[in-house]
Design an enzyme around this catalytic site. Structure first.
Site, PDB file in Angstrom:
ATOM      1  N   HIS A 171       0.841  -1.228   0.000  1.00 57.18           N
ATOM      2  CA  HIS A 171       0.000   0.000   0.000  1.00 57.18           C
ATOM      3  C   HIS A 171       0.866   1.265   0.000  1.00 57.18           C
ATOM      4  CE1 HIS A 171      -3.345  -2.664   1.388  1.00 57.18           C
ATOM      5  NE2 HIS A 171      -2.360  -3.220   2.068  1.00 57.18           N
ATOM      6  N   LYS A 298      15.753  21.634  -9.791  1.00 59.89           N
ATOM      7  CA  LYS A 298      15.133  20.399 -10.292  1.00 59.89           C
ATOM      8  C   LYS A 298      16.107  19.503 -11.052  1.00 59.89           C
ATOM      9  CE  LYS A 298      11.037  19.612 -10.283  1.00 59.89           C
ATOM     10  NZ  LYS A 298       9.949  20.357 -10.913  1.00 59.89           N
ATOM     11  N   GLU A 305       9.783   8.939 -16.742  1.00 60.90           N
ATOM     12  CA  GLU A 305       8.408   9.398 -16.961  1.00 60.90           C
ATOM     13  C   GLU A 305       7.928   9.042 -18.368  1.00 60.90           C
ATOM     14  OE1 GLU A 305       7.947  13.557 -15.492  1.00 60.90           O
ATOM     15  OE2 GLU A 305       9.910  13.159 -14.620  1.00 60.90           O
TER      16      GLU A 305
END
Ligand code: ARG
Length: 481
Positions: A171, A298, A305
């Site tokens: 989970h 960043k 992705e």
């Protein structure tokens, strides 16, 4: 000749098709030509088309349908055309619809009359089915090699990190400590099944359509076993009608690719999570990250992705082909021309995703200290405590679970981990607990204890990683830290 591809200005009015236009007085409307032509994409089949034609011509001569001299001219002509295409000197013509008729027309242009005999005992229907099987077979072989390479990279990293603890999740909640190597080997198992699915699809697709002709077979005394063997197929297909209608092989291939892409997407998703600063488990170098045009801090894992995103194309390709095929009566219908782009696009995406994933796995650096620290947080060794109560105090597991739950509650209330509870506090919940309990609360002890077959114990992981590397054939993988 009609309009050629990529030309600007008004198209010239096309005349009847040079190959099948015998009974046609006029040419197609421009829009008819546009929707009908596949040369814009099926030119990718040119190698397979020439291989198939070479095999067919040799067979025609062998059984006496054409003369050896004609066969020799056809062969020379086809080889010359292959050289032209290879060199970029071939003028693909949209008026000739597809790769099959482009090559045949060029053959006639080059060698004359003998070229007009090549299509004896053949149809574009068995021709395209042959070309496409050959293309998918080649694609499977290339992708299989890439998967094996990725598996080696993963297993190499897994062997190096066989004993490095990290939190295991269910989970996405901290569950039990595992090792990073164990986590990486999970993907090796998935990829091995992907290879199995592709190998299985390859076995089934490896039968030769040539000789099925348009749909009913042919009256010429052809030798189907000969063409099958020449093209590396196991045998000729069994039913001509099925042969020209069947695209299962492409559907199976796309299914296998869709499952593969799903696996790569899950790994990519984990890389994205692990690279994020709240996790900080791994770092990708400058070679595998991009910057932001506005936020200087960043380091975006774009390759992960995009691998995750390209899964959509591959799954979409599978859906597209299933949808094309689902309502078609036997045998061939032009709908089936739409089989190719999904397969080409999915293949291109899979090749790219496999290469990018392999690059990331080789590139990434694991922050083992940080992973270890989180491996022990969040009461990750609570199950070890419960197991100790069962093993040493012989408590029923449910009772042990309950006691452990109360100890977790105490620790949580104090804002500390289980190992920070004093023995007195432990004994307040269960008087039988001794100081030995602290041994099992350590992350290293926890992972080492999970030595059941397939479990995360470092010795298991090291053994499994080595077994994979042995099975895959060792090749050097750099940067294995
Ligand atoms: N370009 C066609 C395809 O890809 C070749 C087969 C054409 N057959 C036909 N009967 N029109 O499906």
């Amino acid at each position: 000749m009609g309009m050629s591809l990529g030309e600007d200005g008004p198209p010239e009015k096309p005349g009847p098709n040079a190959q099948w236009g015998g009974r046609f007085a006029g040419g197609p409307a421009a829009i008819m030509q546009e929707i009908n032509a596949s040369i814009g994409f099926d030119r990718a089949l040119w190698r397979q088309d020439i291989r198939g034609s070479l095999a067919h011509a040799a067979m025609l001569a062998h059984v006496g349908i054409i003369t050896p001299d004609d066969a020799a001219r056809i062969e020379a002509g086809l080889r010359a055309i292959a050289a032209e295409i290879e060199a970029g000197d071939f003028a693909f013509d949209v008026a000739l619809e597809d790769i099959h008729m482009n090559i045949e027309a060029r053959l006639v242009e080059r060698i004359g009359e003998p070229g007009r005999r090549l299509h004896t005992a053949r149809s574009r229907n068995d021709q395209v089915a042959t070309d496409f099987r050959l293309w998918v077979r080649d694609a499977i072989d290339g992708i299989d090699t890439q998967i094996a390479t990725l598996m080696r990279s993963l297993a190499t990293r897994a062997r190096a990190h066989a004993a490095d603890p990290m939190p295991g999740f269910t989970h996405l909640q901290t569950a039990q400590p595992i090792t990073f190597g164990h986590h990486l080997l999970a993907y090796v198992e998935m990829l091995a099944r992907d290879r199995g699915r592709l190998a299985d699809a390859r076995r089934r697709l490896n039968v030769c359509p040539l000789g099925s002709a348009a749909l009913a077979g042919t009256s010429f005394p052809i030798d189907r076993a000969m063409t099958a063997a020449a093209l590396g197929f196991d045998r000729p297909t069994g039913n001509s009608l099925d042969t020209v209608s069947d695209r299962d092989f492409a559907v199976e291939y796309l299914s296998a690719l869709a499952i593969l892409a799903m696996h790569l997407s899950r790994l990519s998703e984990e890389i994205v999570l692990w690279c994020s600063s709240p996790f900080g488990f791994v770092r990708l170098s400058d070679a595998f990250t991009t910057g932001s045009s506005i936020m200087p801090q960043k380091r975006n894992p774009d390759a992960a992705e995009l691998t995750r995103a390209k899964t959509g194309r591959i799954t979409g390709a599978l859906m597209a082909l299933l949808t094309v095929m689902k309502g078609l009566p036997l045998a061939y219908a032009k709908d089936m021309q739409e089989d190719k782009q999904p397969v080409f696009e999915a293949t291109e995406a899979a090749i790219l995703c496999l290469a990018a994933t392999d690059g990331m796995i080789r590139d990434l650096t694991a922050d083992t200290a940080r992973m270890r620290a989180f491996a022990g947080s969040g009461f990750a060794t609570a199950t070890d405590l419960a197991d100790w109560l069962v093993r040493v105090l012989r408590l029923p597991f449910r009772t042990a679970h309950h006691i452990t739950g109360r100890l977790v509650g105490r620790a949580e209330a104090r804002g500390v981990e289980l190992a920070a509870l004093s023995l007195d506090e432990m004994q307040a919940e269960e008087p039988g607990i001794t100081a030995d309990i602290y041994d099992v609360l350590a992350v290293e002890a926890s992972v080492a204890s999970r030595n059941s077959f397939g479990g995360t114990a470092p010795a298991n992981v090291a053994r499994a990683a080595q077994a994979w590397l042995d099975a895959l054939g060792q090749t050097s993988v750099e940067r294995a830290s």
